[in-house]
Design an enzyme around this catalytic site. Structure first.
Site, short mmCIF file in Angstrom:
data_model
loop_
_atom_site.label_atom_id
_atom_site.label_comp_id
_atom_site.label_asym_id
_atom_site.label_seq_id
_atom_site.Cartn_x
_atom_site.Cartn_y
_atom_site.Cartn_z
N THR A 194 0.75 -1.22 0.09
CA THR A 194 -0.04 -0.07 -0.14
C THR A 194 0.76 1.41 0.04
O THR A 194 0.31 2.44 -0.46
CB THR A 194 -0.83 0.00 1.22
OG1 THR A 194 -1.69 -1.31 1.34
CG2 THR A 194 -1.85 1.24 1.23
N HIS A 318 24.61 3.06 -31.95
CA HIS A 318 23.39 2.24 -31.69
C HIS A 318 22.80 2.39 -33.13
O HIS A 318 22.12 1.14 -33.47
CB HIS A 318 22.57 3.25 -30.85
CG HIS A 318 22.98 2.89 -29.33
ND1 HIS A 318 22.00 2.33 -28.34
CD2 HIS A 318 23.94 3.38 -28.63
CE1 HIS A 318 22.75 2.67 -27.27
NE2 HIS A 318 23.84 2.87 -27.26
C1 LIG Z 1 -5.62 1.59 0.30
C2 LIG Z 1 -6.89 2.01 -0.50
O1 LIG Z 1 -6.83 2.55 -1.40
S1 LIG Z 1 -8.21 1.28 0.20
C3 LIG Z 1 -9.48 1.77 -0.96
C4 LIG Z 1 -9.86 3.19 -0.73
N1 LIG Z 1 -11.09 3.47 -1.17
C5 LIG Z 1 -11.93 4.37 -0.48
O2 LIG Z 1 -11.49 4.98 0.51
C6 LIG Z 1 -13.18 4.44 -1.57
C7 LIG Z 1 -13.89 5.93 -1.37
N2 LIG Z 1 -14.05 6.21 -0.20
C8 LIG Z 1 -15.27 6.85 0.52
O3 LIG Z 1 -16.30 7.20 -0.27
C9 LIG Z 1 -15.67 7.03 1.94
O4 LIG Z 1 -14.24 6.79 2.60
C10 LIG Z 1 -16.17 5.64 2.47
C11 LIG Z 1 -17.80 5.70 1.91
C12 LIG Z 1 -15.70 4.38 2.09
C13 LIG Z 1 -16.29 5.81 4.17
O5 LIG Z 1 -16.57 7.02 4.24
P1 LIG Z 1 -16.91 7.79 5.77
O6 LIG Z 1 -18.01 6.79 6.52
O7 LIG Z 1 -17.33 9.00 5.65
O8 LIG Z 1 -15.64 7.17 6.50
P2 LIG Z 1 -14.42 7.93 6.42
O9 LIG Z 1 -13.72 7.82 4.99
O10 LIG Z 1 -14.06 9.34 7.19
O11 LIG Z 1 -13.43 6.89 7.18
C14 LIG Z 1 -13.31 5.57 6.99
C15 LIG Z 1 -14.03 4.74 7.81
O12 LIG Z 1 -14.12 3.39 7.38
C16 LIG Z 1 -13.35 2.58 8.18
N3 LIG Z 1 -12.43 1.81 7.73
C17 LIG Z 1 -11.38 1.99 7.04
N4 LIG Z 1 -10.78 1.13 6.26
C18 LIG Z 1 -11.68 0.01 6.48
C19 LIG Z 1 -11.52 -1.38 5.91
N5 LIG Z 1 -10.61 -1.81 5.16
N6 LIG Z 1 -12.61 -2.30 6.45
C20 LIG Z 1 -13.73 -1.77 7.28
N7 LIG Z 1 -13.73 -0.55 7.57
C21 LIG Z 1 -12.84 0.33 7.36
C22 LIG Z 1 -12.51 3.69 9.44
O13 LIG Z 1 -12.30 3.14 10.44
C23 LIG Z 1 -13.66 4.63 9.23
O14 LIG Z 1 -14.74 4.41 9.97
P3 LIG Z 1 -15.44 5.29 10.98
O15 LIG Z 1 -16.43 5.87 10.15
O16 LIG Z 1 -16.03 4.72 12.19
O17 LIG Z 1 -14.46 6.45 11.38
O1 LIG Z 2 -7.46 -4.32 -1.83
C1 LIG Z 2 -6.16 -4.48 -2.13
O2 LIG Z 2 -5.49 -5.36 -2.06
C2 LIG Z 2 -5.38 -3.12 -2.54
C3 LIG Z 2 -6.14 -2.04 -1.84
C4 LIG Z 2 -5.08 -1.05 -2.13
O3 LIG Z 2 -5.27 -0.02 -3.08
C5 LIG Z 2 -3.73 -0.47 -1.57
O4 LIG Z 2 -3.88 -1.40 -0.32
O5 LIG Z 2 -3.09 0.01 -1.87
#
Ligand SMILES: CC(=O)SCCNC(=O)CCNC(=O)[C@H](O)C(C)(C)COP(=O)(O)OP(=O)(O)OC[C@H]1O[C@@H](n2cnc3c(N)ncnc32)[C@H](O)[C@@H]1OP(=O)(O)O
Ligand SMILES: O=C(O)CCC(=O)C(=O)O
Ligand SMILES: [Zn+2]
Length: 418
Positions: A194, A318
């Site tokens: 990540t 080259h």
């Molecule tokens: C490494 C990566 O790239 S992983 C993929 C990342 N992708 C994304 O984030 C997708 C787009 N994200 C979003 O639209 C928003 O973040 C949402 C809808 C997923 C969540 O939004 P919100 O509810 O407003 O929460 P926010 O983004 O502030 O925080 C993330 C929440 O998910 C929780 N969380 C984070 N990762 C995970 C996970 N892998 N599994 C479960 N819960 C998780 C956090 O604890 C936090 O929870 P909280 O609301 O109790 O504080």
């Molecule tokens: O779901 C996964 O394996 C990768 C998520 C992600 O984008 C990361 O960890 O950088």
């Protein structure tokens, strides 16, 4: 590990140098799938905003190119994200459609209603993410993962479980959760670098260890913060990973992940026929232009395969060899990617062999000695400023005219220093 003449599982191996090695048996460099994440990881790129029409255009282009999977943004992200996910599922593409969710029942419930072929579930397992992101311990994660996986499986679609930040996670924790989810019947487990901290050797070791622990497929996801994303993908495949995540031009969070084109370039060197058969490589340039345009960036000058100078040869040494046999300085054949080779001659690093080739292309006839003289003139001019192809061609034509006229003063005038 199997090595010649060494006992493995109590069986003495013969000392045969041609015997396949254990590493070769593990390797999946000629048998892997791409999980194309431009429409998920790529949407996390700073500039990215894809409206529905653009997502559909990109999904169709990826499908035409031949990727096996297309991963889409979580339908829990927004209402439009959910609708777009369903719209892409309804396109009837050959590629399997996945969506990517948190390890949470709320997200899973929304995901399974979209019509996807599979759900990629992720949760952070490193101490950083356990403490500062979701705040859950490994027992809680295991319980939550079990519920989500069983639920997704009950809908008859694929499920993958991935540990975010795998390379900064405790190995015992990792193997333990992977073993648990494997027993639950996930289709794949995922390893994710990540933060882009891993190197190829660490990747090889982790994937090889995991290969001995789970029987399901292994997906890998590599960020490029320290420039190892493609090499890490290759090392993962060598160690037995079955699926690699990519995005077009490598776009993603921060500076992105393994790029689709870069992975194709790397894998082409491992097994050209396999890659050429699986993917429509000549579509890569249009695909990259489509995405570059959508996110308002240029294709980098040094991009794998499609960078403007990826097949331009400049130095005289080259150029001579390339003109005799392109394999001397090309590991990728431009024609396999719908690209063309270019030999640049209007500069001071040029050589008479390259100039002679241009003379012939122009249908002119000069002796080798004459070509050497006009090459010296090109260098003299290029010492002041680079010469365009048009400049060079005009000079060659003027010189040819002068020498065929037999007028020595005209020849000297072309060659003289102004
Ligand atoms: C490494 C990566 O790239 S992983 C993929 C990342 N992708 C994304 O984030 C997708 C787009 N994200 C979003 O639209 C928003 O973040 C949402 C809808 C997923 C969540 O939004 P919100 O509810 O407003 O929460 P926010 O983004 O502030 O925080 C993330 C929440 O998910 C929780 N969380 C984070 N990762 C995970 C996970 N892998 N599994 C479960 N819960 C998780 C956090 O604890 C936090 O929870 P909280 O609301 O109790 O504080
Ligand atoms: O779901 C996964 O394996 C990768 C998520 C992600 O984008 C990361 O960890 O950088
Ligand atoms: Zn990522």
């Amino acid at each position: 590990m199997t090595t010649n003449g060494i006992k493995e599982n109590g069986v003495k191996k013969t000392n045969n140098p041609y015997m396949p090695r254990y590493e070769d048996l593990l390797s999946r460099v000629s048998n892997f799938s791409i999980i194309e994440s431009t429409l998920r990881e790529g949407e996390q790129f700073a500039n990215a905003f894809f409206d529905t029409a653009k997502k559909i255009e990109i999904a169709k282009a990826l499908d035409d190119f031949g990727v096996e999977y297309i991963e889409l943004t979580s339908p829990a992200a927004s209402d439009q994200s959910r609708q777009d996910c369903s719209a892409i599922c309804n396109l009837g593409l050959k590629a399997k459609i996945l969506t990517h969710i948190r390890c949470h029942m709320d997200d899973a419930r929304i995901a399974v209603e979209t019509g996807v072929d599979g759900v990629d579930v992720v949760i952070g397992t490193s101490s950083y993410l356990r403490e500062f992101s979701h705040g859950k311990d490994m027992d809680y994660i295991t319980k939550q993962a079990t519920e989500v996986i069983n639920f997704v499986k009950s809908k008859g679609i694929e499920v993958r479980f991935s540990s975010e930040d795998s390379f900064r996670s405790d190995l015992v924790d990792l193997l333990s959760i992977y073993r648990t989810v494997d027993k639950l019947g996930v289709n794949r487990v995922g390893i994710a670098d990540t933060v882009g901290c891993a190197n190829p050797r660490q990747v090889y070791e982790l994937v090889r260890t995991l290969r001995g622990v789970v029987s399901c497929d292994i997906e890998c996801h590599f960020h490029n913060d320290t420039g190892c994303a493609i090499a890490n993908a290759y090392a993962a495949l060598e160690a037995g990973a079955t699926h690699i995540d990519t995005s077009v031009l490598g776009i993603g969070e921060r500076n992105g992940i393994t790029s689709l084109g870069g992975l194709c370039a790397r894998m082409y060197t491992a097994n050209k026929d396999y890659i050429k058969t699986k993917y429509k490589l000549h579509m890569l340039r249009d695909l990259e232009n489509l995405v570059a345009d959508a996110v308002s960036v240029q294709v980098p000058f040094n991009n794998y395969i499609t960078g403007y100078c990826a097949f331009t040869h400049k130095a005289g040494i080259h150029a001579k060899a390339i003109l005799n046999n392109p394999s001397t300085y090309e590991i990728l054949k431009p024609e396999d990617f719908g690209m063309t080779r270019y030999v640049s001659i209007g500069h001071r690093l040029t050589g008479w062999n390259a100039v002679k080739n241009r003379v012939e292309q122009l249908g002119l006839t000069l002796t080798d000695d004459q070509v050497k003289k006009i090459t010296a003139k090109i260098k003299e001019l290029a010492d002041i400023r680079p010469q365009s192809m048009e400049d060079v061609d005009n000079l060659l034509r003027d010189y040819h005219y002068a020498v065929t006229s037999g007028d020595l003063s005209q020849v000297e005038s072309v060659l003289s220093t102004n």
